[in-house]
Design a protein around this motif. Sequence first.
Motif: not given
Length: 576
Positions: A26, A31, A83, A340
């Motif tokens: 990730p 994000y 993810v 998620a």
Amino acid sequence: MSTFSALTPRFTWRGALRSAAHLALPRRSDYTELPSSWRKDLVAGVTVGIVALPLALGFGVASGVGATAGLITAIVAGFVAAVFGGSHFQVSGPTGAMTVVLVPVVARYGAESVYALAILAGVLVILMGLTGMGRLLSVIPWPVIEGFTLGIGVIIFLQQVPLALDTAKPDGENAAVVALDTLRVTYWDRALTPLVVTVGVIALMLVLTRIRRSLPASLIAVAAATVVVELVDLDIARIGALPAALPSPSVPAFDASALATMFPSAMAIAVLAALESLISARIADGMVEGVGHTHANRELVGQGLANAASGLFGGMPATGALARTAVNVRAGARTRAAAASHALVLVLVVLVATPVVALIPMSALAGVLIVTALRMIDLGTARSILRATRSDAAVYLVTVGVTIVFDLIVAVQVGVAVAAFLSLRAMSRVSGLRRAPLELDAAEEDALLDEHIAVYRFHGALFFGATKQFLDEIATVRDVHVIVLVLTEVRVMDTSGANALQEIVRDLQRRGITVLLKGLDADQLRMASSVGVLQSLGTKDHYFHDLRAAVAHARNHVRHELGGLWSLECARPRVG
């Protein structure tokens, strides 16, 4: 060190591991928008979780592995793919397409085999991502994709016949045959009640969708059916007991010989997981502006990890789910946190609501999946393809038929093969050789020389599908001393085309006709050289980049070849 060695990058384990980590781990950039979008992502996750619950249960039941496996798959695969995958919006879990593949697998090897197959298929999908096969989708023609989508819809519909009639599923791998056998063995006086429940769920879902598309129609319809069945105390099959917690991960039991036998099935599952996930991610990208698009190879690695994890927890193989992904986008998702959180919503269902979920009628799930199947049957798209060209229509119909009669992977293979054949045929038809005038100013003496020179232009693709036509046309050439082959308009050339070119040069030179070449690009020139075309010319001076220089060389060659006869020809008085 050779030039080739100097240009070829050296393989190192450190470099390979760095590349794998880049695809698998990730990133903070995943994000970036989360501080400002977390509320939208959470709402989207809850919305998708509500939509996903009946679908996960239904696909688990329809595949023959069970509702529990479907729920576990939606949770584990959904979270891991969110993810580690390459899409910001993809929602993964059990799907109708995967169910279509799993039904014959379960019939052949048993439900327990699915866990090991999920792990093996996951490893294969990871390898696809690490080896750069993310461009897999680009070679699948649109009529093939739409054809196997329609075929999937038909098969999902047929698979629901035993559930809708509350009849034990007859043995068999083909959905159409099983559906017909079900109709033959059904006790209709007992089947009427579950059939009414199925029809009621379908009707309610269609009405709710017309009222407001954002309503979770499947969940409302299933809840309503469950309440009615409980109040009236109808004797029909239910989902039954579900675990009140997620199971611990464990490696499923298998032996090497059984795994080798199941490898073709694992490969089929892996190809489908890759294909469907990339299609879903591409469509999701088109629904959102201003957000980074899917990294295809990373998406494959993420889907592979998701499948392997699902198998370890007792789930089934998963793919990106287009319907749930579309709901995710429409609900306002901006980061992968939404997908998620949808998995966490389903975890909450397992922890607090399994006694209620266990009461859901199986025929209600059949109704949900029938509506899902009907939505996959896009008659407008079918009309567009059938009206486009006969070739596209043939590819589409063949793919639909093979999907229903055989299976999805065979359908994709056959559809691509038919599309490739028809494309090559069309390409060969627009490729050809034509004699062209010299189109150069010439003195009277040169004009006499030009009578012994022919210029031929080849246009289109010089490949295995056009080589016979090329050879046949050039074999008819007579009464010239030099042929200039102009290949500037050759867009594609493969080794078969290069070999045909070599045969042409050799054949003409055996007949006493000198061949000059002009116009290959750098890649084509390298291929021609490797096959031996340039060597067949006899000298490198017979390859040109300029047509004027080639014609001038041809005139000199004719003048030299004719010798004394040429002097007599020039001295002869010209009439007119």
